[in-house]
Write a protein that holds these residues in place. Structure first.
Motif, PDB file in Angstrom:
ATOM      1  N   GLY A 108       1.062  -0.712   0.227  1.00  0.00           N
ATOM      2  CA  GLY A 108      -0.288   0.036   0.164  1.00  0.00           C
ATOM      3  C   GLY A 108       1.463   1.540  -0.341  1.00  0.00           C
ATOM      4  O   GLY A 108       0.838   1.889  -0.624  1.00  0.00           O
ATOM      5  N   CYS A 109       1.906   1.560   0.767  1.00  0.00           N
ATOM      6  CA  CYS A 109       2.810   2.473   0.671  1.00  0.00           C
ATOM      7  C   CYS A 109       3.861   2.758  -0.398  1.00  0.00           C
ATOM      8  O   CYS A 109       3.855   3.743  -0.995  1.00  0.00           O
ATOM      9  CB  CYS A 109       3.553   2.240   2.027  1.00  0.00           C
ATOM     10  N   THR A 110       4.199   1.638  -1.243  1.00  0.00           N
ATOM     11  CA  THR A 110       4.421   1.408  -2.083  1.00  0.00           C
ATOM     12  C   THR A 110       3.519   2.075  -3.410  1.00  0.00           C
ATOM     13  O   THR A 110       3.546   2.778  -3.883  1.00  0.00           O
ATOM     14  CB  THR A 110       5.241  -0.163  -3.027  1.00  0.00           C
ATOM     15  N   LYS A 111       2.476   2.124  -3.190  1.00  0.00           N
ATOM     16  CA  LYS A 111       1.230   2.209  -4.375  1.00  0.00           C
ATOM     17  C   LYS A 111       0.975   3.834  -3.764  1.00  0.00           C
ATOM     18  O   LYS A 111       1.108   4.779  -4.958  1.00  0.00           O
ATOM     19  CB  LYS A 111       0.334   1.862  -4.520  1.00  0.00           C
ATOM     20  N   GLY A 112       1.347   4.605  -3.070  1.00  0.00           N
ATOM     21  CA  GLY A 112       1.328   5.803  -2.569  1.00  0.00           C
ATOM     22  C   GLY A 112       3.068   5.983  -2.608  1.00  0.00           C
ATOM     23  O   GLY A 112       2.279   7.356  -3.249  1.00  0.00           O
ATOM     24  N   TRP A 113       3.140   5.862  -3.022  1.00  0.00           N
ATOM     25  CA  TRP A 113       4.558   6.979  -3.337  1.00  0.00           C
ATOM     26  C   TRP A 113       4.246   6.819  -4.765  1.00  0.00           C
ATOM     27  O   TRP A 113       5.320   7.539  -5.414  1.00  0.00           O
ATOM     28  CB  TRP A 113       6.050   6.186  -2.873  1.00  0.00           C
ATOM     29  N   LEU A 114       3.907   5.748  -5.609  1.00  0.00           N
ATOM     30  CA  LEU A 114       4.086   5.973  -7.084  1.00  0.00           C
ATOM     31  C   LEU A 114       2.608   6.996  -7.485  1.00  0.00           C
ATOM     32  O   LEU A 114       2.445   7.453  -8.578  1.00  0.00           O
ATOM     33  CB  LEU A 114       3.090   4.689  -7.545  1.00  0.00           C
ATOM     34  N   ASN A 115       1.953   7.386  -6.565  1.00  0.00           N
ATOM     35  CA  ASN A 115       0.621   8.096  -6.672  1.00  0.00           C
ATOM     36  C   ASN A 115       0.763  10.432  -6.407  1.00  0.00           C
ATOM     37  O   ASN A 115      -0.381  10.584  -6.890  1.00  0.00           O
ATOM     38  CB  ASN A 115      -0.261   8.237  -5.729  1.00  0.00           C
ATOM     39  N   ILE A 116       1.824  10.095  -6.265  1.00  0.00           N
ATOM     40  CA  ILE A 116       3.448  11.784  -6.350  1.00  0.00           C
ATOM     41  C   ILE A 116       3.956  11.359  -7.595  1.00  0.00           C
ATOM     42  O   ILE A 116       4.103  10.431  -7.718  1.00  0.00           O
ATOM     43  CB  ILE A 116       3.532  12.032  -5.469  1.00  0.00           C
ATOM     44  N   PRO A 117       4.120  12.818  -8.233  1.00  0.00           N
ATOM     45  CA  PRO A 117       4.619  12.861  -9.226  1.00  0.00           C
ATOM     46  C   PRO A 117       6.415  12.092  -9.217  1.00  0.00           C
ATOM     47  O   PRO A 117       6.288  12.881  -8.333  1.00  0.00           O
ATOM     48  CB  PRO A 117       4.789  13.848  -9.607  1.00  0.00           C
TER      49      PRO A 117
END
Length: 662
Positions: free
Chosen positions: A477-486
């Motif tokens: 989830g945190c990996t996807k979170g980081w991918l969600n920012i530019p």
């Protein structure tokens, strides 16, 4: 800021305070190369008594800081472009090749002006092999904008420059200024833009010009004559040129505008007491676009008044003007709004100009000198002559924050995604909506609740929390979170860690070897061969070269850690390996595949020089003197003005001057 780090120079320095107020620290980004912000319909510059007539609307200095630049070595309007393009050609070709190109252009113009058809020496000029397609496109665009009378062609990977026969032919029909402006208009290819020739009452002559344009550019352009009022307020006729509508269905040419739906607006952002990314957050929220729709060439200080160019996508100039008054309440002003063709990129920066006031001037406690003015003069002259250690400054790491950006970068490199998220949300010791939301999230891991507590302008935090709410506060989830920012924001943290290591390496290098260039040091090769890789340009100093003192400390570079760099082959190289092992990065490939981060590394000069340094003591000009080792700090202040190259920090330069940390 840089505790116990080495200095380059040996003077004693002095104490003082900076950034007492934002007005004491003014940063103005030096002009962006014009071909990156082409605009055939830009607003005319506002006239001020200080502004020289040749200053364009793309000047980024505040009105009272405008400065003229040295003239071009060649005569003629097409060679008197601003300094931006020349600097772009220097960076793309290297200064020696850029100077040869300029000389070829001058020689060609001399031949044309003499009425000759040219000879073998001025017929064409080779730039050598340029294997990268992107580099060739940048060169094509930069050369056409700097020298409209030249054309560039590619033979294999080799780029050839020669005179533009169409340019020369049009010069026989209209003035050279009109010809130069016409070809710049043609190259820019800005949708819906038009170009008008000077009023011309001779119908037969207008007919010849019409035929020339239709014969040479008829598939792309169309012309018509229309009635205008000339300088004598008399009716006259002029030829207007515009692009045919069907031409916009084609893909853009190198350096031209994108397809019809792409819209870019350029402007100068003045901000006070705001981080660059925070300012972008405010603008994005108000305009209804994403932070990634903004582009800029560098991050500016927070506690300062700063001026920098930006480009925003999907926003019209009119819409940007509408929000001006609202942004002033946030500490921002928007100047110089006009259409543009493309985004800016990090690293396109030419440099920064600084106007700084240092207050509370005193001697260091260990200094027994009675003459503080002499100490200041000695410090200025020393640094102006010898330069300063090119450390990264405190804003690179989040000065004064409980968690600094390099710590988040280290967690990302170690692929500790949950730790990186929790470091990102570590609050400061203040009671405000932003830090209360961060505090709540760390205590509860309730992403939805924290999201509701955050103000709209905290865009990065909201992007991350939305993904965490959807995917959970676990590794995936945190990996996807980081991918969600530019991407630019993700890699910012990793670059902060790499910068911290570079700072430590530079200090270690100076402590063990001083300013002497020793065997195993890295220097950039003086050979100007653009076809070789970056590593092939880095030379390892040999023992005979050390004995002969072949190189100076100004030529020594240190690597920014990454997967494609080489390390010094002396004690400094060993230090790098030991330091990375300490952070559990001895096996790091400097590629974080889950986050699409690729860190090849680069090289940074260990020493930099300050340019255009000037200073004065304000109180002393009014008759207030420095006496008995003391200074009436309420009345006397030191005003310093200077220019620095890109990626150099004024606070670091001041540290070297004053011999103190801030």
């Amino acid at each position: 800021m840089l505790p116990s780090f080495s200095y380059l120079t040996g003077h004693l320095g002095f104490r003082g305070t900076i950034k007492n107020s934002p007005a004491d620290f003014v940063v103005t980004e030096i002009e962006v190369p014009k071909h990156l912000l082409r605009d055939a319909q830009a607003e005319p510059p506002q006239k001020t008594s200080e502004a020289p007539p040749e200053q364009s609307s793309q000047c980024l200095r505040p009105p009272k800081k405008l400065r003229t630049e040295p003239p071009s070595p060649c005569n003629g309007p097409e060679l008197n472009s601003g300094p931006g393009e020349a600097s772009v050609l220097d960076s793309l070709l290297g200064k020696p090749m850029s100077e040869l190109l300029s000389q070829f252009a001058c020689d060609l113009k001399d031949v044309w002006d003499s009425g000759n058809n040219g000879d073998a020496r001025t017929g064409e000029f080779s730039l050598g092999p340029v294997p990268e397609k992107k580099n060739r496109a940048d060169l094509h665009s930069a050369i056409r904008q700097e020298f409209p009378f030249l054309v560039t062609v590619t033979k294999g990977n080799e780029m050839i420059v020669k005179g533009n026969s169409d340019y020369r032919e049009l010069c026989q029909l209209v003035t050279e200024k009109e010809t130069s402006n016409f070809f710049k208009f043609l190259d820019a290819k800005i949708e819906n833009s038009t170009f008008s020739f000077e009023p011309d009452g001779n119908k037969e002559h207008r007919k010849v010009v019409h035929h020339f344009i239709n014969r040479k550019f008829g598939k792309l352009l169309e012309t018509k004559s229309f009635t205008v009022t000339d300088v004598s307020d008399q009716p006259n006729m002029s030829i207007m040129v515009r692009f045919r509508e069907k031409s916009w269905s084609r893909k853009r040419s190198a350096g031209g505008c994108q397809e019809k739906q792409d819209l870019y607006t350029a402007f100068t952002l003045q901000k006070e007491n705001l981080e660059t990314l925070e300012a972008i957050g405010f603008l994005a929220a108000e305009l209804g676009v994403l932070p990634s729709d903004f582009s800029y060439t560098g991050i500016k200080d927070k506690k300062a008044i700063t001026y920098q160019p930006m480009v925003v996508k999907k926003v019209t100039p009119e819409r940007l003007k509408e929000i001006g008054s609202k942004m002033e309440k946030k500490g921002m002003r928007i100047h110089n709004i006009h259409s543009a063709c493309q985004h800016l990129r990090l690293g396109q920066l030419k440099g920064n100009h600084f106007d700084i006031v240092v207050r509370d001037l005193k001697h260091h406690s260990h200094d027994s000198s009675a003459d503080l003015k002499e100490r200041i003069s000695e410090a200025m002259e020393n640094v102006e002559t010898k330069g300063f250690v090119n450390y990264y400054g405190p804003q690179r790491f989040g000065q004064g924050q409980n968690v600094q950006t390099d710590q988040i970068g280290l967690a990302l490199l170690n692929e500790k995604m949950v730790k990186a998220v929790k470091l990102f949300f570590t609050p400061e010791d203040t009671d405000d909506p932003v830090n209360n939301a961060k505090r709540y999230f760390l205590q509860t891991e309730d992403a939805r609740g924290a999201l509701a507590m955050l103000p709209e302008f905290k865009v990065r935090e909201k992007m991350l929390l939305r993904a965490l709410n959807r995917y959970g506060v676990n590794h995936d989830g945190c990996t996807k979170g980081w991918l969600n920012i530019p991407h630019s924001m993700r890699i910012f943290y990793v670059h902060a860690y790499c910068s911290k290591i570079w700072n430590e390496a530079a200090s270690y290098r100076l402590k063990i070897y001083g300013s002497k260039v020793v065997e195993g040091d890295l220097v950039f090769s003086e050979e100007n061969n653009e076809s070789v890789s970056l590593n092939d340009k880095v030379h390892v100093v040999t023992a005979p070269e050390e004995s002969a003192n072949k190189y100076s400390i100004n030529q020594v570079v240190l690597p920014m850690v990454g997967h494609s760099i080489r390390y010094p082959s002396n004690k400094v190289g060993q230090w790098y390996h030991e330091r990375l092992s300490k952070d559990e990065l001895q096996m790091c490939k400097f590629r974080v595949s889950p986050l699409q981060l690729n860190i090849p590394g680069c090289y940074r000069p260990i020493v930099k020089n300050v340019q255009n340094l000037s200073y004065f003591l304000e109180g002393c000009e009014k008759g207030i003197e420095i006496e008995d080792n003391h200074l009436n700090e309420s009345k006397v202040s030191l005003h310093i003005s200077f220019d620095l190259d890109p990626s150099c920090y004024a606070t670091v330069c001041l540290r070297e001057i004053m011999k103190c940390d801030f």
